[in-house]
Design a protein around this motif. Structure first.
Motif, PDB file in Angstrom:
ATOM      1  N   VAL A   1       0.847  -1.201   0.000  1.00  0.00           N
ATOM      2  CA  VAL A   1       0.000   0.000   0.000  1.00  0.00           C
ATOM      3  C   VAL A   1       0.878   1.246   0.000  1.00  0.00           C
ATOM      4  O   VAL A   1       0.648   2.190  -0.759  1.00  0.00           O
ATOM      5  CB  VAL A   1      -0.954   0.014   1.231  1.00  0.00           C
ATOM      6  CG1 VAL A   1      -1.728   1.319   1.302  1.00  0.00           C
ATOM      7  CG2 VAL A   1      -1.926  -1.159   1.177  1.00  0.00           C
ATOM      8  N   VAL A   2       1.914   1.229   0.830  1.00  0.00           N
ATOM      9  CA  VAL A   2       2.810   2.383   0.941  1.00  0.00           C
ATOM     10  C   VAL A   2       3.548   2.645  -0.382  1.00  0.00           C
ATOM     11  O   VAL A   2       3.842   3.782  -0.734  1.00  0.00           O
ATOM     12  CB  VAL A   2       3.796   2.159   2.121  1.00  0.00           C
ATOM     13  CG1 VAL A   2       4.944   3.141   2.078  1.00  0.00           C
ATOM     14  CG2 VAL A   2       3.055   2.276   3.448  1.00  0.00           C
ATOM     15  N   MET A   3       3.803   1.585  -1.125  1.00  0.00           N
ATOM     16  CA  MET A   3       4.472   1.735  -2.427  1.00  0.00           C
ATOM     17  C   MET A   3       3.489   2.160  -3.523  1.00  0.00           C
ATOM     18  O   MET A   3       3.868   2.334  -4.682  1.00  0.00           O
ATOM     19  CB  MET A   3       5.146   0.420  -2.844  1.00  0.00           C
ATOM     20  CG  MET A   3       6.316  -0.002  -1.974  1.00  0.00           C
ATOM     21  SD  MET A   3       7.572   1.265  -1.770  1.00  0.00           S
ATOM     22  CE  MET A   3       8.281   1.316  -3.410  1.00  0.00           C
ATOM     23  N   GLY A   4       2.218   2.275  -3.153  1.00  0.00           N
ATOM     24  CA  GLY A   4       1.206   2.702  -4.118  1.00  0.00           C
ATOM     25  C   GLY A   4       0.771   1.580  -5.041  1.00  0.00           C
ATOM     26  O   GLY A   4       0.191   1.833  -6.098  1.00  0.00           O
ATOM     27  N   GLU A   5       1.062   0.334  -4.624  1.00  0.00           N
ATOM     28  CA  GLU A   5       0.675  -0.802  -5.470  1.00  0.00           C
ATOM     29  C   GLU A   5      -0.789  -1.173  -5.240  1.00  0.00           C
ATOM     30  O   GLU A   5      -1.406  -0.715  -4.279  1.00  0.00           O
ATOM     31  CB  GLU A   5       1.598  -2.001  -5.161  1.00  0.00           C
ATOM     32  CG  GLU A   5       3.022  -1.768  -5.645  1.00  0.00           C
ATOM     33  CD  GLU A   5       4.008  -2.797  -5.121  1.00  0.00           C
ATOM     34  OE1 GLU A   5       3.568  -3.884  -4.704  1.00  0.00           O
ATOM     35  OE2 GLU A   5       5.213  -2.496  -5.115  1.00  0.00           O
ATOM     36  N   ASP A   6      -1.300  -2.014  -6.111  1.00  0.00           N
ATOM     37  CA  ASP A   6      -2.696  -2.414  -6.028  1.00  0.00           C
ATOM     38  C   ASP A   6      -2.887  -3.419  -4.894  1.00  0.00           C
ATOM     39  O   ASP A   6      -2.538  -4.581  -5.015  1.00  0.00           O
ATOM     40  CB  ASP A   6      -3.112  -3.031  -7.374  1.00  0.00           C
ATOM     41  CG  ASP A   6      -4.559  -3.442  -7.373  1.00  0.00           C
ATOM     42  OD1 ASP A   6      -5.319  -2.926  -6.535  1.00  0.00           O
ATOM     43  OD2 ASP A   6      -4.928  -4.296  -8.194  1.00  0.00           O
ATOM     44  N   GLU A   7      -3.413  -2.939  -3.786  1.00  0.00           N
ATOM     45  CA  GLU A   7      -3.602  -3.797  -2.605  1.00  0.00           C
ATOM     46  C   GLU A   7      -4.831  -3.301  -1.855  1.00  0.00           C
ATOM     47  O   GLU A   7      -4.976  -2.102  -1.635  1.00  0.00           O
ATOM     48  CB  GLU A   7      -2.350  -3.719  -1.709  1.00  0.00           C
ATOM     49  CG  GLU A   7      -2.407  -4.543  -0.444  1.00  0.00           C
ATOM     50  CD  GLU A   7      -2.409  -6.042  -0.722  1.00  0.00           C
ATOM     51  OE1 GLU A   7      -1.483  -6.520  -1.382  1.00  0.00           O
ATOM     52  OE2 GLU A   7      -3.352  -6.725  -0.270  1.00  0.00           O
ATOM     53  N   GLY A   8      -5.717  -4.184  -1.469  1.00  0.00           N
ATOM     54  CA  GLY A   8      -6.913  -3.787  -0.720  1.00  0.00           C
ATOM     55  C   GLY A   8      -7.806  -2.865  -1.520  1.00  0.00           C
ATOM     56  O   GLY A   8      -7.935  -2.998  -2.742  1.00  0.00           O
ATOM     57  N   THR A   9      -8.412  -1.901  -0.818  1.00  0.00           N
ATOM     58  CA  THR A   9      -9.314  -0.953  -1.474  1.00  0.00           C
ATOM     59  C   THR A   9      -8.887   0.467  -1.150  1.00  0.00           C
ATOM     60  O   THR A   9      -8.598   0.783  -0.006  1.00  0.00           O
ATOM     61  CB  THR A   9     -10.766  -1.157  -0.971  1.00  0.00           C
ATOM     62  OG1 THR A   9     -11.164  -2.488  -1.277  1.00  0.00           O
ATOM     63  CG2 THR A   9     -11.726  -0.171  -1.632  1.00  0.00           C
ATOM     64  N   LYS A  10      -8.867   1.306  -2.156  1.00  0.00           N
ATOM     65  CA  LYS A  10      -8.565   2.716  -1.945  1.00  0.00           C
ATOM     66  C   LYS A  10      -9.876   3.485  -1.998  1.00  0.00           C
ATOM     67  O   LYS A  10     -10.659   3.323  -2.933  1.00  0.00           O
ATOM     68  CB  LYS A  10      -7.605   3.178  -3.049  1.00  0.00           C
ATOM     69  CG  LYS A  10      -7.168   4.621  -2.949  1.00  0.00           C
ATOM     70  CD  LYS A  10      -5.706   4.733  -2.545  1.00  0.00           C
ATOM     71  CE  LYS A  10      -5.284   6.182  -2.442  1.00  0.00           C
ATOM     72  NZ  LYS A  10      -4.675   6.697  -3.651  1.00  0.00           N
TER      73      LYS A  10
END
Ligand SMILES: Nc1ncnc2c1ncn2[C@@H]1O[C@H](COP(=O)(O)OP(=O)(O)O)[C@@H](O)[C@H]1O
Ligand SMILES: O=c1ccn([C@@H]2O[C@H](COP(=O)(O)OP(=O)(O)O)[C@@H](O)[C@H]2O)c(=O)[nH]1
Length: 238
Positions: free
Chosen positions: A226-235
């Protein structure tokens, strides 16, 4: 190496998730794993504030609080978050990660009080700041505290590390057909009454244009992704 997407984050750690597979309290292996993941993003140069929940010890709306005055039960819940904050700080100390606990309720002998300027200074120094006692007010949640403190210290995003791996069209614990959103707006989350975060916290984030990411606390490496801005979880965006 690519740079992290955020310089300063506010991480909400679920109290209940600290139980791991236990039925209550703090599971040592779980807390150690979470702390190792936080340390990894701190080493990447990200400034980290943490708001810790208390549901593993006491929840103001739990069956055990039935018949109790709600405000009293909530103060007990807030004290529970202070215990978790101390446990988290100790686990950080064990691996040499510097942290400070600040609490919204005055308990001088135990932790320093919440002072915004001091919290920001600690963050700038690369220390993790753990915010205990939620907002310091009954009738609120630690999700709202994470949104509030995130805004106060100028975090760029609130990260909710929880039991589910994102926001679903319905509660995935009760509806197996629920689908996960990759992203959605605050308006949609509020309108559809998607209870992954309480409405007060969602409204606060929306009004102040504070983005939110929801991801699983149990998934190894999710925080870093998430911190790297990758696709993880929901934004959840404004
Ligand atoms: N639409 C939804 N999407 C995802 N989770 C949901 C949704 N509705 C309800 N939930 C429930 O919300 C819970 C996470 O919120 P919460 O109880 O605040 O946890 P935390 O302990 O992280 O504060 C999940 O365990 C999930 O079962
Ligand atoms: O600003 C706050 C934050 C928390 N609480 C109380 O503390 C409990 C534990 O917090 P929470 O439920 O948010 O923890 P989590 O869901 O992360 O386990 C809540 O149920 C409330 O009773 C409160 O009264 N005010």
């Amino acid at each position: 190496m690519t740079a992290p997407a955020y310089k300063r984050i506010m991480l909400k750690l679920s109290g209940e998730a600290l139980m791991g597979d236990d039925s209550y309290g703090i599971n040592r292996a779980t807390i150690e794993r979470i702390v190792a993941e936080v340390a990894e993003v701190v080493r990447m140069g990200v400034q980290v504030g943490v708001v810790i929940g208390g549901g593993n010890i006491f929840r103001g709306v739990a069956p055990g609080a039935v018949g109790m005055d709600r405000a009293t039960a909530d103060y007990m819940g807030m004290l529970a978050t202070v215990m978790n904050a101390l446990a988290l700080q100790d686990a950080m100390r064990c691996i040499g990660l510097q942290s400070r606990v600040q609490t919204a309720l005055a308990i001088e002998a135990v932790a320093e009080p919440y002072i915004r300027g001091k919290a920001i200074r600690y963050l700038e120094e690369g220390k993790v700041v753990i915010f205990g006692a939620g907002t310091g007010n009954p009738f609120f949640t630690t999700d709202t505290a994470a949104a509030l403190r995130g805004m106060e210290v100028g975090a760029e995003i609130v990260l909710k590390a929880t039991k589910v791996d994102g926001v679903y069209t319905d509660d995935p614990k009760t509806n197996p057909d629920a689908m996960r959103y990759q992203q959605l707006s605050f308006d949609e989350a509020i309108m559809r009454n998607l209870k992954v975060m309480d409405a007060t916290a969602l409204a606060l984030c929306r009004d102040q244009k504070m983005p939110l990411a929801v991801f699983s606390i149990f998934k190894a490496g999710a925080l870093k992704r998430v911190v790297m801005g990758e696709d993880e979880g929901t934004k959840v965006y404004c």
